[in-house]
Design an enzyme around this catalytic site. Structure first.
Site, PDB file in Angstrom:
ATOM      1  N   PHE A  26     -10.385  -2.772   2.992  1.00  0.00           N
ATOM      2  CA  PHE A  26      -9.054  -2.652   1.959  1.00  0.00           C
ATOM      3  C   PHE A  26      -8.335  -3.998   2.234  1.00  0.00           C
ATOM      4  CE2 PHE A  26      -9.407   1.670   0.662  1.00  0.00           C
ATOM      5  CZ  PHE A  26     -10.610   2.102   1.077  1.00  0.00           C
ATOM      6  N   CYS A  32       4.958  -4.598  -6.270  1.00  0.00           N
ATOM      7  CA  CYS A  32       4.618  -3.847  -7.313  1.00  0.00           C
ATOM      8  C   CYS A  32       5.612  -3.871  -8.343  1.00  0.00           C
ATOM      9  CB  CYS A  32       4.651  -2.354  -6.893  1.00  0.00           C
ATOM     10  SG  CYS A  32       3.793  -1.245  -8.330  1.00  0.00           S
ATOM     11  N   CYS A  36       7.378   4.141  -8.113  1.00  0.00           N
ATOM     12  CA  CYS A  36       7.142   5.729  -8.365  1.00  0.00           C
ATOM     13  C   CYS A  36       7.767   6.255  -7.140  1.00  0.00           C
ATOM     14  CB  CYS A  36       5.531   5.814  -8.327  1.00  0.00           C
ATOM     15  SG  CYS A  36       4.727   4.779  -9.522  1.00  0.00           S
ATOM     16  N   CYS A  39       5.462   7.046  -4.310  1.00  0.00           N
ATOM     17  CA  CYS A  39       4.720   5.991  -3.561  1.00  0.00           C
ATOM     18  C   CYS A  39       4.566   6.054  -2.154  1.00  0.00           C
ATOM     19  CB  CYS A  39       5.347   4.693  -3.868  1.00  0.00           C
ATOM     20  SG  CYS A  39       4.155   3.202  -3.485  1.00  0.00           S
ATOM     21  N   ASP A  40       3.460   5.799  -1.626  1.00  0.00           N
ATOM     22  CA  ASP A  40       3.132   6.204   0.018  1.00  0.00           C
ATOM     23  C   ASP A  40       2.885   4.841   0.651  1.00  0.00           C
ATOM     24  OD1 ASP A  40       0.869   5.579  -0.879  1.00  0.00           O
ATOM     25  OD2 ASP A  40      -0.080   7.603  -0.341  1.00  0.00           O
ATOM     26  N   THR A  41       3.226   3.754  -0.068  1.00  0.00           N
ATOM     27  CA  THR A  41       2.622   2.363   0.439  1.00  0.00           C
ATOM     28  C   THR A  41       4.021   1.550   0.658  1.00  0.00           C
ATOM     29  OG1 THR A  41       0.924   2.384  -0.825  1.00  0.00           O
ATOM     30  CG2 THR A  41       1.544   0.195  -0.016  1.00  0.00           C
ATOM     31  N   GLU A  93      -7.676  -1.506  -7.570  1.00  0.00           N
ATOM     32  CA  GLU A  93      -7.060  -0.371  -7.696  1.00  0.00           C
ATOM     33  C   GLU A  93      -5.747  -0.481  -8.629  1.00  0.00           C
ATOM     34  OE1 GLU A  93      -7.151   3.059  -4.701  1.00  0.00           O
ATOM     35  OE2 GLU A  93      -9.731   2.786  -5.168  1.00  0.00           O
ATOM     36  N   HIS A 193      -8.807  10.569   2.623  1.00  0.00           N
ATOM     37  CA  HIS A 193      -8.308   9.681   4.000  1.00  0.00           C
ATOM     38  C   HIS A 193      -7.295  10.332   4.755  1.00  0.00           C
ATOM     39  CE1 HIS A 193      -7.062   8.287   0.313  1.00  0.00           C
ATOM     40  NE2 HIS A 193      -5.902   7.773   0.859  1.00  0.00           N
TER      41      HIS A 193
HETATM   42  S1  SF4 Z   1       2.279   4.613  -6.615  1.00  0.00           S
HETATM   43 FE1  SF4 Z   1       3.454   2.643  -5.513  1.00  0.00          FE
HETATM   44  S2  SF4 Z   1       1.835   1.161  -5.501  1.00  0.00           S
HETATM   45 FE2  SF4 Z   1       1.227   2.586  -7.127  1.00  0.00          FE
HETATM   46  S3  SF4 Z   1       2.235   2.003  -9.244  1.00  0.00           S
HETATM   47 FE3  SF4 Z   1       3.627   3.360  -8.247  1.00  0.00          FE
HETATM   48  S4  SF4 Z   1       5.124   2.193  -6.917  1.00  0.00           S
HETATM   49 FE4  SF4 Z   1       3.266   0.935  -7.477  1.00  0.00          FE
END
Ligand code: SF4
Length: 199
Positions: A26, A32, A36, A39-41, A93, A193
């Site tokens: 990965f 981004c 969102c 969002c978990d990142t 992705e 995961h």
């Molecule tokens: S979930 Fe997070 S990484 Fe995915 S599009 Fe939304 S803000 Fe961007």
């Protein structure tokens, strides 16, 4: 060669979708173009890396494939970069806001845009649609309105961020199960995961 801003690189199993269980490298790219709520990142973070530095970080792993993820990987990933990784199967992705480089071998789109935008960005279709779903959110559109895909998944959102991101929301799961039962060929995809607490 320009550098890529990278949040993290790790080796694990693909946790979701049609290739679940597949050992994969990965590469999580920074930045981004959306924000969102679920969002978990932490895609704001990152370190600038050259292609050679990325190769040095990944070539120790025995995997056949790379999963380019983010953030939104299309903001940085180009065919010029992918030329340096063409001994791997390159999967992406993406949130569907941009077309993907032609050197990508496998497209997973978790759309955050309308079917009209998807048709414009993916005229030849994708390998996998994977719609995230939570109570109060929109269910996936009719398949007839989407570009062609080999696999159609609905994926229940987990409870939230931090520690709660490992906890399945049963209402979301139940709604996704009912949706899949009523709308083949849509299928349920779980983020295994998170359930297994592997990366
Ligand atoms: S979930 Fe997070 S990484 Fe995915 S599009 Fe939304 S803000 Fe961007």
């Amino acid at each position: 060669m320009k550098k890529l801003k990278v949040v993290e690189i790790f080796y694990s199993l693909q946790g979701e979708g049609a290739n679940v269980g597949t050992p994969s490298i990965f590469i999580r790219l920074s930045n981004c173009n959306l924000n969102c709520w679920f969002c978990d990142t932490d895609w704001n973070k990152g370190t600038e890396m050259t292609v050679d530095e990325i190769r040095a970080a990944i070539d120790k792993y025995p995997a056949f494939g790379i999963i380019w993820t983010g953030g939104e990987p299309t903001l940085q990933l180009t065919n010029e970069v992918l030329e340096h990784f063409d001994d791997y199967i390159n999967a992406i992705e993406t949130n569907g806001t941009n077309p993907v480089p032609s050197r990508i071998d496998y497209i997973t789109c978790s759309p955050k845009v309308t079917p009209e935008v998807l048709k414009k960005n993916f005229p030849d279709g994708v390998d996998e649609f994977r719609y995230p779903y939570g109570v109060g959110e929109q269910l996936p559109p009719d398949i007839g309105d989407l570009p062609q895909a080999t696999n159609y998944f609905i994926s229940p959102l987990f409870l939230g961020k931090a520690k709660e991101r490992f906890i399945l929301n049963p209402r979301n799961v139940n709604d996704c199960i009912e949706f899949a039962k009523n709308n083949p060929p849509w299928r349920l995809s779980l983020q295994t995961h998170k359930i297994l607490k592997i990366r």
